[in-house]
Write a protein that holds these residues in place. Sequence first.
Motif, mmCIF file in Angstrom:
data_model
loop_
_atom_site.group_PDB
_atom_site.id
_atom_site.type_symbol
_atom_site.label_atom_id
_atom_site.label_comp_id
_atom_site.label_asym_id
_atom_site.label_seq_id
_atom_site.Cartn_x
_atom_site.Cartn_y
_atom_site.Cartn_z
ATOM 1 N N LYS A 1 57.054 46.451 15.906
ATOM 2 C CA LYS A 1 57.359 47.129 17.181
ATOM 3 C C LYS A 1 56.778 46.400 18.080
ATOM 4 O O LYS A 1 55.507 46.106 18.171
ATOM 5 C CB LYS A 1 56.877 48.743 17.025
ATOM 6 N N ASN B 1 52.024 66.293 14.808
ATOM 7 C CA ASN B 1 52.945 65.089 15.263
ATOM 8 C C ASN B 1 52.989 65.420 16.444
ATOM 9 O O ASN B 1 53.697 66.298 17.449
ATOM 10 C CB ASN B 1 54.528 65.792 14.721
ATOM 11 N N LYS C 1 52.109 59.560 18.530
ATOM 12 C CA LYS C 1 52.060 59.166 17.146
ATOM 13 C C LYS C 1 52.508 57.892 16.797
ATOM 14 O O LYS C 1 52.008 56.998 15.896
ATOM 15 C CB LYS C 1 52.357 60.260 16.386
ATOM 16 N N ASN C 2 53.705 57.434 17.227
ATOM 17 C CA ASN C 2 54.504 56.172 17.250
ATOM 18 C C ASN C 2 53.662 54.979 17.936
ATOM 19 O O ASN C 2 54.386 53.810 17.701
ATOM 20 C CB ASN C 2 55.994 56.356 17.207
#
Length: 478
Positions: free
Chosen positions: A102, A2, A6-7
């Motif tokens: 997004k 993580n 990552k997003n």
Amino acid sequence: MNYPWKNLSPKDGFKVRQNGLLSDMDQKILTFLYQPLIGATAYSLYMTLWTEVEDDKYWSDGILHSELLALLNIGIPELYQARIKLEAIGLLKTYVSSEQEKNFVYELLSPQPVHVFFKDDLLSLLLFEKVGERKFRKLRQRFTSNSVNPKEFEEITKSFLDVYHFDSQLFNQEKNLLTEPVELVGATESTAPQLDSKQFDFKFFYDGLSTQYINRSSITKEIEKTIIVLNTMYGVDELKMQKAVLEASDIDTGKVDDRKLKQLIYDQYHQTNQQAVHVKDVMEEVIATSKTKRQFRKNELKHQGFTNEDIAVIEVSETMAPYDFMTSIKEQKGGFVAKTEEWTLENLLKRANLPSSVVNILIHYVLVVRGNPTFTQNLADSIANDWSQDNVTSPERAIQKVKELYQENAAKKQKREEQQKSYSKSKPATYRNNQASTRKETLPEWAKDDYQETEEKPMSKEEQEAFMQRIKRLEKQN
């Protein structure tokens, strides 16, 4: 794994908002003063975003991050690192939409004017430590201009009222128009990087100075900011700072000379430290750690018997959202994600207790290994149920399940063929001929004697190589 980036996906869109037009002077300030602080990649990111906005416009068109990655020839971690450097130094503000799809807005801020930059303790000291005294003086000299000598020249400039007649009555008539609230270009001022003052105990610092000759009022807000910068950069604690402030103060007036204070701290630091202050980039350490972990994981997977192709799929499955992963496969096959597939995937993610990386392997199995043209709900639910009940929580375990499925189906197929051959040989030829002549073609396909399930096999060698090339490109971007 993580990580902060990552997003952020190559498929995410963004727009650039330019707060004002960059002048030639702004570009020089960015190149000579900011670039040593932020590095070449962050500098290139800023200039690339700036060029995305057309002349006489303040908003760019919509762009995908994949295009930006291709232009800069970097991956997602490096892009994220460059972006937060610009944010930290006061050159960029980042906004993200709250919708499911997004999208980002990158608002470019102008650099600090030269006179502000060199007066800002943090920016000027950072530059000084980065380039050294000789280069620092040379850079400052580049932006230095001597004023007109009043002994040689007399100013004869006319004032406004010398040239224009001011109509106060007209001003009163148009007062409402002039005061209408509008958001004008350049209204947002550029910001200098800010430091947290909580780490320095000013109460303890002032208590120690209360018995000395220094006037409390002489330590202004500007000097407090200088103290915070010196504490952050050189690690000077409250006791050492008290001593330094006393040395930098005038014994008669009690006033503190901030230039002398900075020089004292600088000299004290470099008397015991031969090297310049190293400003630690937090993201560099995170990226280095991620690369180390990635290599370790790759070696571990190889040791477990996974092929390079398996490992590439596993790595990509861990870095992409399921919808993006499915879209990528569909585009490779020359297709598109249908609405029914979107709903199937959305329901699967809601109901199945499976990580996104495992769902990606499921998608890969259905669309690539089986070669199905669409991601159907019945098949997806059946596999997801099996994997959930078998506690499949990692992509490598999911790939093992895929191989087990493939081997199981291959064994069933072989057994079925052997049974069919054995059955055919056991019947007389006349019986087989009669059966063939009396067979009714109205029967559904699945009820015919010669029906065989669709063989589950990988893509052809050429198709597989093309797909793996795309996987490697996606892996590089992430």
